[in-house]
Write a protein that holds these residues in place. Structure first.
Motif, PDB file in Angstrom:
ATOM      1  N   ALA A 212       0.827  -1.206   0.000  1.00 49.42           N
ATOM      2  CA  ALA A 212       0.000   0.000   0.000  1.00 49.42           C
ATOM      3  C   ALA A 212       0.856   1.248   0.000  1.00 49.42           C
ATOM      4  O   ALA A 212       1.894   1.308   0.633  1.00 49.42           O
ATOM      5  N   ALA A 213       0.393   2.249  -0.686  1.00 51.75           N
ATOM      6  CA  ALA A 213       0.890   3.635  -0.619  1.00 51.75           C
ATOM      7  C   ALA A 213       2.366   3.783  -0.950  1.00 51.75           C
ATOM      8  O   ALA A 213       2.736   3.843  -2.111  1.00 51.75           O
ATOM      9  N   ASP A 214       3.227   3.856   0.080  1.00 46.49           N
ATOM     10  CA  ASP A 214       4.630   4.203  -0.146  1.00 46.49           C
ATOM     11  C   ASP A 214       5.407   3.097  -0.869  1.00 46.49           C
ATOM     12  O   ASP A 214       4.941   1.967  -1.004  1.00 46.49           O
ATOM     13  N   TRP A 215       6.609   3.459  -1.309  1.00 53.04           N
ATOM     14  CA  TRP A 215       7.519   2.551  -2.013  1.00 53.04           C
ATOM     15  C   TRP A 215       8.887   2.728  -1.345  1.00 53.04           C
ATOM     16  O   TRP A 215       9.788   3.357  -1.878  1.00 53.04           O
ATOM     17  N   PRO A 216       9.067   2.182  -0.123  1.00 54.19           N
ATOM     18  CA  PRO A 216      10.219   2.540   0.696  1.00 54.19           C
ATOM     19  C   PRO A 216      11.505   1.770   0.404  1.00 54.19           C
ATOM     20  O   PRO A 216      12.516   1.998   1.069  1.00 54.19           O
ATOM     21  N   GLU A 217      11.465   0.868  -0.550  1.00 50.82           N
ATOM     22  CA  GLU A 217      12.664   0.097  -0.861  1.00 50.82           C
ATOM     23  C   GLU A 217      12.671  -0.283  -2.335  1.00 50.82           C
ATOM     24  O   GLU A 217      11.657  -0.178  -3.035  1.00 50.82           O
ATOM     25  N   TRP A 218      13.820  -0.695  -2.821  1.00 44.41           N
ATOM     26  CA  TRP A 218      13.952  -1.164  -4.189  1.00 44.41           C
ATOM     27  C   TRP A 218      12.928  -2.274  -4.444  1.00 44.41           C
ATOM     28  O   TRP A 218      12.812  -3.212  -3.671  1.00 44.41           O
ATOM     29  N   CYS A 219      12.145  -2.129  -5.488  1.00 47.33           N
ATOM     30  CA  CYS A 219      11.073  -3.046  -5.895  1.00 47.33           C
ATOM     31  C   CYS A 219       9.829  -2.962  -5.012  1.00 47.33           C
ATOM     32  O   CYS A 219       8.834  -3.625  -5.281  1.00 47.33           O
ATOM     33  N   GLY A 220       9.860  -2.156  -3.960  1.00 45.18           N
ATOM     34  CA  GLY A 220       8.668  -1.919  -3.164  1.00 45.18           C
ATOM     35  C   GLY A 220       8.465  -2.843  -1.996  1.00 45.18           C
ATOM     36  O   GLY A 220       7.813  -2.478  -1.018  1.00 45.18           O
ATOM     37  N   SER A 221       9.001  -4.073  -2.064  1.00 49.56           N
ATOM     38  CA  SER A 221       8.808  -5.027  -0.970  1.00 49.56           C
ATOM     39  C   SER A 221       9.969  -6.007  -0.925  1.00 49.56           C
ATOM     40  O   SER A 221      10.786  -6.081  -1.854  1.00 49.56           O
TER      41      SER A 221
ATOM     42  N   GLU B 197      -3.228  12.157 -12.343  1.00 56.70           N
ATOM     43  CA  GLU B 197      -4.459  12.410 -13.101  1.00 56.70           C
ATOM     44  C   GLU B 197      -5.082  13.747 -12.693  1.00 56.70           C
ATOM     45  O   GLU B 197      -5.325  13.998 -11.515  1.00 56.70           O
ATOM     46  N   GLY B 198      -5.312  14.601 -13.688  1.00 57.42           N
ATOM     47  CA  GLY B 198      -5.950  15.885 -13.452  1.00 57.42           C
ATOM     48  C   GLY B 198      -5.065  16.911 -12.795  1.00 57.42           C
ATOM     49  O   GLY B 198      -5.553  17.934 -12.289  1.00 57.42           O
ATOM     50  N   ALA B 199      -3.755  16.661 -12.780  1.00 59.36           N
ATOM     51  CA  ALA B 199      -2.838  17.533 -12.041  1.00 59.36           C
ATOM     52  C   ALA B 199      -2.733  18.921 -12.655  1.00 59.36           C
ATOM     53  O   ALA B 199      -2.691  19.089 -13.872  1.00 59.36           O
TER      54      ALA B 199
ATOM     55  N   ALA C 141       5.058   3.461  -9.116  1.00 60.79           N
ATOM     56  CA  ALA C 141       3.697   3.936  -8.869  1.00 60.79           C
ATOM     57  C   ALA C 141       3.507   4.056  -7.368  1.00 60.79           C
ATOM     58  O   ALA C 141       3.711   3.087  -6.627  1.00 60.79           O
ATOM     59  N   VAL C 142       3.121   5.252  -6.917  1.00 62.74           N
ATOM     60  CA  VAL C 142       3.026   5.480  -5.482  1.00 62.74           C
ATOM     61  C   VAL C 142       1.959   6.532  -5.194  1.00 62.74           C
ATOM     62  O   VAL C 142       1.923   7.584  -5.827  1.00 62.74           O
ATOM     63  N   ASN C 143       1.062   6.212  -4.283  1.00 66.75           N
ATOM     64  CA  ASN C 143       0.035   7.167  -3.843  1.00 66.75           C
ATOM     65  C   ASN C 143      -0.728   7.790  -5.009  1.00 66.75           C
ATOM     66  O   ASN C 143      -0.984   8.997  -5.038  1.00 66.75           O
ATOM     67  N   GLY C 144      -1.096   6.952  -5.969  1.00 73.49           N
ATOM     68  CA  GLY C 144      -1.898   7.395  -7.107  1.00 73.49           C
ATOM     69  C   GLY C 144      -1.123   8.127  -8.180  1.00 73.49           C
ATOM     70  O   GLY C 144      -1.716   8.628  -9.147  1.00 73.49           O
TER      71      GLY C 144
ATOM     72  N   ALA D 213      -0.061  -1.978  -6.174  1.00 74.20           N
ATOM     73  CA  ALA D 213      -1.512  -2.015  -6.024  1.00 74.20           C
ATOM     74  C   ALA D 213      -2.170  -0.706  -6.441  1.00 74.20           C
ATOM     75  O   ALA D 213      -3.391  -0.580  -6.386  1.00 74.20           O
ATOM     76  N   GLU D 214      -1.388   0.277  -6.844  1.00 75.07           N
ATOM     77  CA  GLU D 214      -1.949   1.579  -7.184  1.00 75.07           C
ATOM     78  C   GLU D 214      -2.921   1.488  -8.359  1.00 75.07           C
ATOM     79  O   GLU D 214      -2.691   0.754  -9.320  1.00 75.07           O
ATOM     80  N   VAL D 215      -4.010   2.244  -8.260  1.00 73.12           N
ATOM     81  CA  VAL D 215      -4.983   2.366  -9.346  1.00 73.12           C
ATOM     82  C   VAL D 215      -5.224   3.856  -9.595  1.00 73.12           C
ATOM     83  O   VAL D 215      -4.785   4.711  -8.827  1.00 73.12           O
ATOM     84  N   GLY D 216      -5.913   4.139 -10.674  1.00 71.77           N
ATOM     85  CA  GLY D 216      -6.216   5.522 -10.982  1.00 71.77           C
ATOM     86  C   GLY D 216      -5.023   6.311 -11.470  1.00 71.77           C
ATOM     87  O   GLY D 216      -5.001   7.544 -11.381  1.00 71.77           O
ATOM     88  N   LEU D 217      -4.003   5.619 -11.959  1.00 73.42           N
ATOM     89  CA  LEU D 217      -2.868   6.319 -12.538  1.00 73.42           C
ATOM     90  C   LEU D 217      -3.331   7.072 -13.783  1.00 73.42           C
ATOM     91  O   LEU D 217      -4.290   6.668 -14.438  1.00 73.42           O
ATOM     92  N   PRO D 218      -2.682   8.172 -14.131  1.00 71.86           N
ATOM     93  CA  PRO D 218      -3.160   8.978 -15.251  1.00 71.86           C
ATOM     94  C   PRO D 218      -3.270   8.175 -16.546  1.00 71.86           C
ATOM     95  O   PRO D 218      -2.376   7.394 -16.888  1.00 71.86           O
TER      96      PRO D 218
END
Length: 525
Positions: free
Chosen positions: A21-30, A518-520, A500-503, A38-43
């Motif tokens: 969820a949300a942040d990407w605090p390391e290489w590859c995310g996990s 999106e919509g920025a 991809a992080v926080n939308g 898991a991010e959705v709603g990317l532009p």
């Protein structure tokens, strides 16, 4: 192909399962190093815009769905990591932020995630060893691991360090207090000593450091490059020990390829005892992964000898001053036909296109299996590769018993795979993206980006994102049928991986970091 000022429109596609969820605090995310989000709603449409005439800055009026753009150095190989509203990214110092710290240095820059505002930097002098150990102008190539306001990384100087995510803005914290000396380059032979650097609020704050050259005799080849793994109170790090300028001699074959240090103090805890450096083909650059395998904690490491290793994360004392990470398994990722010629006994030369390759990609853990490709330094050019799927529930030398499948229609690769919904995406240096069945290795499709690939594919929001050396971000639908959605052209090569992080979607080129939302409405800098 779409031009710089042209927007792209993406079609609907499958959505990958949640990875983090949300942040990407390391290489590859996990810790499993699976490049999915898991991010959705990317532009659905975006454009990086055009540069202002005669300047490096982007004309934000020409962008679309671009929230902000941050200027980096001239070479940026690190992939950003993000935590608690801050972004860390490795680059060089060719666009100095501090007039008192100029010249060739490696740099970690910190930016505000929402606005792209530059916050502070950790500028580290070069070793002065040239291309052999700290290649000129490469900068920082690692992606820091961020946890509880502290970042952990290896540096261009072959150190493992911890540093404060607030930089010096809240004072000089930690046991390490000599940042002024640390920030000051060593005098060149025959030259006077440079003035001691001034420590500013916009400088980084080192908390502790462990010098792998000084403490372990490591000889880094070209550049110290990998991303550390933190589990519990332990930092696991690749040393980058390798060959010298001759490419045939290993200066210190007894130095470890992989080590563990204490997260709180940087104190040495242990090292691999598998003698990987003795068999090293070129260098040790792969980053480790972690996962409980069949309920047993395990650190997974791709060696510079072409073997994949599984280690117990708890070091065991071997002598008064050496502790060993027990080896649980090893698997030879180099097919026999790449190690030996047709007679089965004559060794192939490492530099030959048909010769053996080490592991540079990060191993990915998925359902008690590990997936990893072999490859070489891109400087060596294209050549034959192999992608292996390995059953790591087995112990010992599992080079024969552990193979589930191998895919040999792939060229050398330094990219980490992404697996979602049973589909595996792997890129090779030659420029192709391969989609396989993760269970069987069956090939579904191959897409040629027509540009060399250093970055790794990201699966997010039903799409597969992949950059290349031509500065193209290729976007395909996630699925068994190949469907190209768009190619977005950037004004500089893309050597790192999208995040991809926080939308939002972050794309790093050699010279700029772009944030698409999106919509920025572009943020005023």
């Amino acid at each position: 192909m779409l031009g710089l000022g042209t927007a792209l429109t993406l079609g609907a596609a499958l959505t990958p399962p949640a990875a983090r969820a949300a942040d990407w605090p390391e290489w590859c995310g996990s810790a499993t190093k699976n490049m999915i989000s898991a991010e959705v709603g990317l532009p659905a449409t975006f454009s990086p815009g055009k540069r202002l005439k005669g300047k490096e800055d982007v004309d934000m009026a020409t962008t679309q769905n671009c929230l902000w753009v941050a200027k980096l150095g001239s070479q940026s190989y690190g992939t950003p990591t993000i935590s608690d509203g801050k972004i860390l990214l490795g680059t060089n110092n060719e666009v100095p932020r501090d007039a008192g710290k100029t010249g060739d240095r490696a740099n970690f820059m910190c930016f505000d995630e929402k606005t792209g505002k530059y916050l502070w930097q950790l500028v580290i002098p070069k070793l002065g060893a040239g291309k052999v150990s700290d290649w000129e102008y490469l900068g920082q190539c690692s992606s820091p691991f961020i946890e509880a306001g502290i970042a952990y990384t290896v540096t261009n100087r072959c150190e493992v360090i911890a540093f404060d995510m607030n930089g010096q803005t809240n004072g000089n914290d930690g046991d390490f207090q000599d940042e002024a000396k640390y920030f000051t380059p060593t005098a060149a032979p025959g030259q006077p000593a440079p003035p001691v650097a001034e420590v500013l609020p916009t400088d980084g704050d080192v908390l502790w450091r462990f010098d792998m050259r000084e403490e372990l005799g490591v000889f880094p080849h070209n550049i110290t490059s990998s991303s550390v793994l933190v589990q519990g109170d332990t930092v696991f790090a690749t040393t980058s020990n390798g060959v010298d300028w001759t490419h045939t001699n290993i200066p210190n074959p007894s130095a470890p390829a992989f080590i563990a240090v204490n997260k709180k103090t940087g104190e040495y805890l242990g090292e691999e005892g598998s003698k990987i450096s003795e068999r090293c083909l070129h260098c040790n650059w792969s980053s480790p992964a972690y996962s409980p395998i069949a309920g047993k904690p395990m650190v997974i490491f791709g060696g510079g000898d072409g073997f994949l290793y599984g280690f117990d994360p708890e070091p065991k004392a071997e002598s008064d001053d050496v502790s060993i990470l027990p080896e649980l398994f090893r698997f030879d990722c180099i097919p026999p036909e790449l190690r030996f010629k047709e007679d089965g006994t004559t060794k192939r030369k490492y530099a030959d296109p048909d010769g053996p390759s080490e592991i540079i990609a990060t191993p990915v853990v998925y359902k008690d299996r590990v997936y990893v490709a072999i490859g070489q330094d891109p400087e060596h050019g294209e050549g034959k590769g192999c992608l292996s799927c390995i059953d790591v529930t087995k112990m010992g030398d599992i080079s024969k018993s552990g193979v589930i499948w191998q895919y040999k229609d792939i060229e050398r690769s330094i990219s980490t795979v992404a697996i979602a919904d049973g589909l595996l995406y792997a890129a090779d240096y030659s420029g192709r993206l391969h989609c396989l069945d993760a269970e069987t290795g069956k090939k579904h499709w191959v897409f040629d980006t027509k540009g060399h690939i250093w970055s790794s594919p990201l699966v997010a929001d039903g799409k597969v994102y992949l950059g290349n050396e031509e500065g193209e971000l290729n976007i395909l639908a996630h699925g068994k049928e190949m469907k190209k959605l768009a190619t977005v052209e950037f004004p500089a090569p893309i050597m790192s991986s999208p995040v991809a992080v926080n939308g939002r979607l972050l794309v790093t080129t050699m010279t700029h970091l772009y944030c698409f939302d999106e919509g920025a409405t572009p943020v005023a800098q």
